[in-house]
Design an enzyme around this catalytic site. Sequence first.
Site, mmCIF file in Angstrom:
data_model
loop_
_atom_site.group_PDB
_atom_site.id
_atom_site.type_symbol
_atom_site.label_atom_id
_atom_site.label_comp_id
_atom_site.label_asym_id
_atom_site.label_seq_id
_atom_site.Cartn_x
_atom_site.Cartn_y
_atom_site.Cartn_z
ATOM 1 N N CYS A 1 0.796 -1.088 -0.348
ATOM 2 C CA CYS A 1 -0.026 -0.062 -0.031
ATOM 3 C C CYS A 1 0.932 1.220 0.069
ATOM 4 O O CYS A 1 0.271 2.324 0.145
ATOM 5 C CB CYS A 1 -1.089 0.112 1.121
ATOM 6 N N GLY B 1 -21.883 -64.517 1.518
ATOM 7 C CA GLY B 1 -22.158 -64.566 2.943
ATOM 8 C C GLY B 1 -23.777 -64.777 3.177
ATOM 9 O O GLY B 1 -24.347 -64.787 1.841
ATOM 10 N N GLY C 1 -27.324 -63.083 4.529
ATOM 11 C CA GLY C 1 -27.896 -61.809 5.080
ATOM 12 C C GLY C 1 -29.325 -61.948 5.766
ATOM 13 O O GLY C 1 -29.639 -63.037 5.675
ATOM 14 N N ASP D 1 -31.570 -49.135 9.452
ATOM 15 C CA ASP D 1 -30.725 -50.120 9.966
ATOM 16 C C ASP D 1 -29.392 -49.913 9.627
ATOM 17 O O ASP D 1 -28.624 -50.688 9.212
ATOM 18 C CB ASP D 1 -31.226 -51.403 9.224
#
Length: 612
Positions: free
Chosen positions: A141, A362, A364, A474
Site C-alpha cells: 500500500c 455370506g 444376510g 438399519d
Amino acid sequence: MSDSILEEVFIKRSQQKKKTSPLNFKERLFVLTQDKIAYYDYDYEKGKRKGLKGSVDIEKIKCVETVIPEDNAPPERLFPFQMYLFLPQIIYDEGPLYIFAKSDDVRKQWIHKLRHVVRFNKDLMQKYHPCFWEDGMWKCCQQEVKQAMGCRVLETRNGGFSKGSRRKSRKPLPPLPPQPPKQPKFSEGMTVIAEYDYAPMAPQDLELRKDEEYIILQISDANWFRARDKYGWYCKNINRSQAENLLRTENKDGGFLVRDSGKYTGKYTASVYTKASHGTLGTCRHYNILTNHQDQFYLAEKHYFNSIPELINYHQHNAAGLVSRLKYVVSNRTQNAPSTAGLGYGVWEIDPRQLTFIKELGNGQFGVVKYGKWQGRHDVAIKMIKEGSMSEDDFIEEAKVMMKLRHENLVQLYGVCTKQRPIYIVTEFLSNGCLLTYLRENLQHPSAVQLLEMCKDVSEGMAYLESQQYIHRDLAARNCLVDSNGTIKVTDFGLSRYVLDDEYFSSVGSKFPVRWSPPEVLLYCKFSSKSDIWAFGVLMWEVYTLGRMPYERLNNTEIVDKVSTGYRLYRPQMANDKIYNIMMNCWHEKADERPTFQALVISIQDLLDNLY
C-alpha cells in the site's frame, strides 16, 4: 519451559528497523509452546538446538497470515514458495516477523497451530499487510509508517479472527438440501475427458476410451448423458490417506494423481510421491491447485494455464518448484470403473441368464449373497431373496426409486431380477466386504486419520440420503461395505421396511437392531432421520472399538430398560474427548436435539483438518 507443540527449521528474515538497515536471512530452529514462539541457532551435524536468538510471547501475537513473496526472490526463498506462498507473517508489538517455511504441509501445520494458540488473545488485528515491509514502506500500500493499519481485511472464513472471538471453521459449508453434494456441473456442448475405459452394456451405450475427449449432446438423465466421440490422473472419490496408499503401492518416484480437495468444495489437490530424499520409503506431498483472478490454474506462480490438463502436461515436463516433475500417472480407474446407476441406460430389470455366479459372500437378512459377473465382465453382488422374507411387490416398486439414488458413499443398486423366484437384487460389488469384518480382521494398528475418514465416508453417504428424505432404518457397521481403496459405502438403505419376519420389530426378538436404536424406536417403533443419527453414533463406536458388540454384556431387554433411562455406551480407548462428544451428541434422548448428518459432516471434517 512448556512442552513444545511444534519444532521446525525455517529461514528467518531480519527485522528492518530503519530504511537503511540491511536485510539478512538465516536458518533458525523455531520452537512453539503454549507460552512462546522461540528461535535458536541449530547444529546440523549433531541435530541439536544451540543458543536462543529470540522469542515472542504468544499473548503478544496479533495476527497470523500469509505474505506475498518479494519479486525476483532467490531460489532458497522460492522453493516451494511459488505455489502456496509459504510465508507465515506473525505480527507482534515490535513489528512483523517473517518466516519462510519449506513445504505446504509444514506451512499449513504451523499456521493452523499458531492460530489455535492465539485465538483468545486480546486486540487481534482485523486488517493486515499482505506484502513485506521493506526499504521504509509497505510494498502493498506504499504507506511509510510501520505501525500503519493493514490494507487488507482478514477473511475469517479462511482462518482469520474477529476481535475477541473464537476462530470459525475454515471449511466452507456444504451445499444445502435438496442439492446433492459434490455433483459436478455439466452442460450440453461441453467437452469432457473419459477417466476410465467403459465397455457398452446395452446397444445404446457409448464405448469410452480412457483419456479421450467426448462432447455432451444431451442431458436427459441425472446419471446418463447422450454424447459423441471427440484423462486418467483424476481420482475423484479418494481422500488424502487413500491417495497416499495408492502412491506408496505404486512406489514410483514422480508418481502422481489429482483428487478432490478434502477441505474446499470444488477445489482439487495434486498428490505427488518422491524418493528424492527418503530412499526406498519415499514420501507424499500434496499441492492445492490454485486459480488466479483470471480463473487460470496454477501450482507454481508465473506458470498459469486455462485448464487442469494443460497444467498437468506442463508439470509432467517441468518440476517448477514441486518435489518432482509428474512422471507417472497413478490411478485407481484403470482397473475399476466407478459404479453407474444401472448397468446400461434405462436398464433396471436384469435378465438372470446374463448373470454368472462365482462364489458365496455370506448370508444376510434376506438370504444368500453371491459375487458374480454380469455379461461375463462386470463385477456385481447378487442378493438371492429368500421367499417369504420380503414384501416383494412393494420392494420391486421401490427399487425404481432406489436406483436413482447415487452417491460415492452409497452402494449402487444396479437392478433387479423379478421374473423368477427367488428374485435377485443386483448391486455394486465391493472387494473388501463388510465394514464390521474389515474392522475386526483387517485393521491392526489404524491411524487416527483412517478411523475418522471411515466415519466421514458414512456421514457423507447418510447426509445424501437425508437430503433425499430417505431413512435407512438399519444403519450399522454390518450394513456398510469397503471398496478396494478403503472407501466406506452404506448399503441396504430402506430394505428393513420390507421385512416380513415379525421378530425383526420385536424388542425382545434377536433380529431387531436394538443395539443401534434410540428410545423412540425401542418404545414406539418411531423411525426418522434422527433415529439414523443415533445409529450413526453407535456405528462410530463400532469403528473406534474395531468392531466390538455394543452393550456386549447386556441382553436386549436390559438394553431397552437402561437406554430408556439414560444409559450410554462408554468412550472407546481410541476415541478422544472430541470424537466421543460427537457420539454423545448423536445419543440425545430427545430426537430434535440430535444434529443433522450435514452438521456431522462438518464436525468430522473440522477434526480431520486438525489431524492433517
